[in-house]
Design a protein around this motif. Structure first.
Motif, short mmCIF file in Angstrom:
data_model
loop_
_atom_site.label_atom_id
_atom_site.label_comp_id
_atom_site.label_asym_id
_atom_site.label_seq_id
_atom_site.Cartn_x
_atom_site.Cartn_y
_atom_site.Cartn_z
N SER A 1 55.50 -31.91 -28.80
CA SER A 1 54.10 -32.27 -29.00
C SER A 1 53.31 -30.99 -29.17
CB SER A 1 53.60 -33.10 -27.81
OG SER A 1 52.26 -33.47 -28.00
N VAL A 2 52.07 -31.02 -28.69
CA VAL A 2 51.21 -29.84 -28.81
C VAL A 2 51.43 -28.87 -27.65
CG1 VAL A 2 49.42 -30.94 -30.18
CG2 VAL A 2 49.38 -31.17 -27.69
N GLY A 3 52.44 -29.08 -26.84
CA GLY A 3 52.74 -28.18 -25.74
C GLY A 3 52.14 -28.61 -24.43
N CYS A 4 50.87 -28.96 -24.42
CA CYS A 4 50.18 -29.39 -23.19
C CYS A 4 49.46 -30.70 -23.48
CB CYS A 4 49.19 -28.32 -22.74
SG CYS A 4 48.27 -28.76 -21.24
N LEU A 5 49.67 -31.66 -22.63
CA LEU A 5 49.06 -32.99 -22.80
C LEU A 5 47.83 -33.18 -21.93
CD1 LEU A 5 52.31 -35.15 -22.94
CD2 LEU A 5 50.87 -34.41 -24.84
N GLY A 6 47.24 -32.10 -21.50
CA GLY A 6 46.03 -32.20 -20.71
C GLY A 6 46.22 -31.69 -19.30
N VAL A 7 45.20 -31.96 -18.46
CA VAL A 7 45.17 -31.46 -17.09
C VAL A 7 44.78 -32.61 -16.16
CG1 VAL A 7 44.09 -29.83 -15.50
CG2 VAL A 7 44.54 -29.15 -17.86
N VAL A 8 45.47 -32.69 -15.03
CA VAL A 8 45.10 -33.63 -13.97
C VAL A 8 44.33 -32.86 -12.92
CG1 VAL A 8 45.93 -35.20 -12.19
CG2 VAL A 8 47.07 -35.12 -14.42
N SER A 9 43.05 -33.14 -12.81
CA SER A 9 42.18 -32.46 -11.85
C SER A 9 41.39 -33.51 -11.09
CB SER A 9 41.24 -31.49 -12.57
OG SER A 9 40.46 -30.76 -11.65
N ARG A 10 41.54 -33.54 -9.78
CA ARG A 10 40.90 -34.56 -8.95
C ARG A 10 39.78 -33.95 -8.11
NH1 ARG A 10 43.07 -37.28 -12.11
NH2 ARG A 10 44.80 -38.74 -11.80
#
Length: 667
Positions: free
Chosen positions: A456-465
């Motif tokens: 894919s594009v390498g990173c599918l986002g960030v999980v930040s809570r």
């Protein structure tokens, strides 16, 4: 003489039958003595008795004959009269039966009315006692309950027993409902008193013995916190009731999930040992000019008060005043409570939610969380090195791994691409944390999601809570606005820099995989890419096969960062686009979210790497970004019009920039 008598008979028969009939029916009169003159000097004239008898006999005979003819119609009239009399008597009997039935029904309603009146009086007395106990009324002060009148027919204003029964039944139902509410409000108070007795009993053996001797029944084994039995079905019923009246049901239920549901397996014992203040004291502290509660929904470790904020009172100011009252309350656990103002679906009404701070997410970051962050960062960097948007022509030595020098050179050419992708993600999280610190909101480390094993594009986002609660909607929206804006600024800047520098001569083997790009990004970059490096036709843009164009690594890294930022703006779950859509569009955010899911589903059917990008992101969102965050403390005030417009623009940009391009081979 005979003819004269016969003519008289005919006249009597034809002209005056009624006279004959009356003569026949008339009773016999007393014979009158012959008339004698009483005048002096006159002698009575002698009469011929025989002649008079003969003369009288003929008319009497004729009258007898006339009576016989008259008797026949008289008997017919008598028969008709008897028949009519029988019909009238039968009608009177039927009327008396109907009247008797009505009287019987009224008697039943009367008895039901009397029984219901006794029930209403008993419940009214119990309601007065329950309210007096709940409000702590001193001795000598009595609470009187006034209910709607239900007069009986023998009272002023009464109509029928049926109407009186219906009125008294409605009155009894209303009293019963109010009695149940009063008893429900009194439960926590009794439970708190039970806990106080238990604590005193544990402090002294003598006090324990005395307490056990005075109690008629032993205490229940292992009482739940606050002394309320943990009935999961009742808890779920109350949660459904709150979901039906709450405007933001998903976020409110997430807030209540830990506090409302009982920990049946004894988990989180440290948190369960802390308690909320007694309900009557909490409600007394929360009532007044800042909030007017109409009811109370009691959970094991949570109170929910439906009510209204007085008109003209600012919700943020009212919430701060209520929170200060709880801090000043001397009751146990009052200072450790956290209050939330949430909207109801009904206009003008609100929900005041009280939870214990120990049930909220902990703002302490553990060491294992930082270790996990480092591991995910390394995996994401490796995934960015192998992104399918960067295409290289390598020799057989690098392909088989035997030529280490060529392999290192190939990786060295894509390292700038990985740094560009991570720079875009870092810009987003830096902007988010800068805004969060402004509002005093703590966040977890940014857990990067590597695109492994699917390319894919390498990173599918960030999980930040959020480990702390947002103060209001404004802070929540500003954090979700800052992150994508920073991502767009960095990624667009990298694309411009890559187009300006162009592909280097020694880096000519690094190519941009054009077919994986979304359709809008294709349209924007098409005039600047030049001649393709892989094609089988004179016109590369008419070739439906894989196309690649020589490009600078900054251009490829910026394109990847732009796609990552656009995907985060899809109006789904906890993504930035989901937060913006819920606050800007309200109830319309649901259909827009379904459109976003349809877009991901459509993109997943793309060929090869184009479909893998959308499938991997959809799977990631479903697992890590579903649902909604806990609501802000004050969720009554709406966001400003400027924030709404900017949120809508960004959401639309995210949808446009993620539209799959495999369905448009000519672009």
């Amino acid at each position: 003489s005979f003819f004269r008598s016969f003519r008289f008979f005919l006249v009597c028969r034809v002209r005056c039958p009624t006279m004959a009939d009356l003569a026949f029916l008339a009773p016999a009169e007393t014979p009158v003595a012959p008339s004698v003159s009483h005048f002096k000097g006159h002698e009575p004239r002698p009469r011929n008795v025989a002649a008079m008898s003969a003369v009288a006999t003929a008319p009497m005979a004729l009258m007898a004959l006339a009576a016989v003819n008259v008797a026949r119609p008289r008997r017919s009239a008598q028969r008709r009269f008897s028949k009519n009399l029988k019909i009238v008597c039968q009608a009177e009997d039927e009327a008396s039966v109907v009247t008797g039935q009505e009287s019987e029904a009224e008697q039943i309603f009367r008895e039901a009315y009397e029984a219901e009146a006794e029930r209403a009086a008993l419940m009214g007395k119990q309601l007065e006692e329950a309210l007096a106990e709940q409000l702590g009324a001193p001795e000598g002060i009595k609470i009187n309950i006034e209910a709607p009148a239900a007069p009986a027919p023998n009272e002023p204003g009464g109509t029928t027993w049926r109407k009186a029964y219906e009125d008294i039944k409605a009155r009894a139902a209303s009293l019963e409902s109010q009695l149940q509410k009063a008893r429900r409000l009194a439960e926590p108070t009794a439970a708190s008193a039970f806990e106080e007795r238990a604590v005193k009993a544990e402090a002294s053996f003598d006090a324990e013995s005395a307490t056990q001797s005075t109690q008629s029944t032993p205490p229940p084994p292992q009482p739940s916190p606050q002394g309320i039995p943990a009935d999961p079905m009742q808890q779920m019923q109350k949660l459904r009731e709150i979901a039906n009246i709450s405007a933001e049901e998903e976020s409110v239920l997430r807030l209540l999930s830990l506090a409302a549901l009982a920990n049946q397996e004894g988990m989180f014992k440290e948190a369960a040992s802390k308690e909320l203040p007694p309900l009557n004291q909490a409600r007394e502290a929360l009532s007044g000019e800042d909030f007017q509660a109409s009811d109370a929904l009691i959970f094991e470790r949570c109170y929910v008060f439906p009510g209204v904020i007085p008109q003209g009172r600012e919700p943020a100011v009212a919430l701060e005043a209520l929170q200060q009252r709880m801090r000043n309350l001397s009751a146990s656990g009052a200072a450790e409570t956290e209050l939330f103002f949430q909207r109801q679906k009904e206009e003008g009404k609100s929900l005041l939610i009280m939870v214990h701070k120990s049930d909220l997410p902990d703002d302490k970051i553990e060491a294992w969380q930082w270790i996990l962050w480092v591991v995910l960062l390394g995996l994401t960097f490796f995934a960015c090195l192998s992104t399918p948007l960067a295409v290289q022509a390598v020799g057989p030595g690098a392909a088989t791994g035997t030529d280490v020098t060529e392999l290192v050179a190939a990786f060295g050419k894509v390292i700038p691409i990985a740094f560009c992708i991570l720079a875009t993600v870092a810009a987003q999280e830096t902007a988010r944390r800068a805004v969060a610190s402004k509002y005093g909101v703590e966040l977890t480390p940014p857990y990067l999601i590597p695109a492994i094993p699917l390319g894919s594009v390498g990173c599918l986002g960030v999980v930040s809570r959020r480990t702390g609660t947002a103060p209001n909607r404004e802070s929540e929206v500003n954090m979700s606005l800052a992150a994508p804006i920073a991502g767009f600024v960095v990624s667009i800047g990298l694309i411009i820099a890559g187009l300006t520098l162009g592909p280097d001569a020694d880096n000519s083997m690094v190519n941009l995989n054009y077919q994986v790009l979304p359709v809008l990004l294709r349209f924007i970059l098409k005039p600047f890419l030049g001649q393709s490096s892989v094609t089988t036709q004179p016109d590369p843009f008419a070739d439906p096969t894989i196309l690649a164009f020589p490009a600078n690594p900054l251009l490829i890294g910026g394109a990847c960062g732009l796609i990552v930022t656009a995907l985060s703006l899809l109006p789904i779950g906890r993504l930035d686009g989901g937060v913006l859509a819920r606050n800007a569009l309200g109830s319309a955010a649901g259909p827009v979210g379904l459109a976003a899911w349809a877009l991901l589903l459509y993109g997943s059917f793309g060929p090869d790497d184009a479909g893998a990008l959308y499938f991997a992101f959809a799977f990631t969102v479903l697992i890590w970004q579903g649902g909604a965050e806990a609501p802000p403390k004050e969720a009554i005030n709406e966001v400003t019009p400027g924030q709404q417009i900017l949120s809508i623009v960004l959401v639309l940009a995210g949808l446009a920039l993620t539209l799959p391009g495999y369905g448009f081979p000519q672009v």
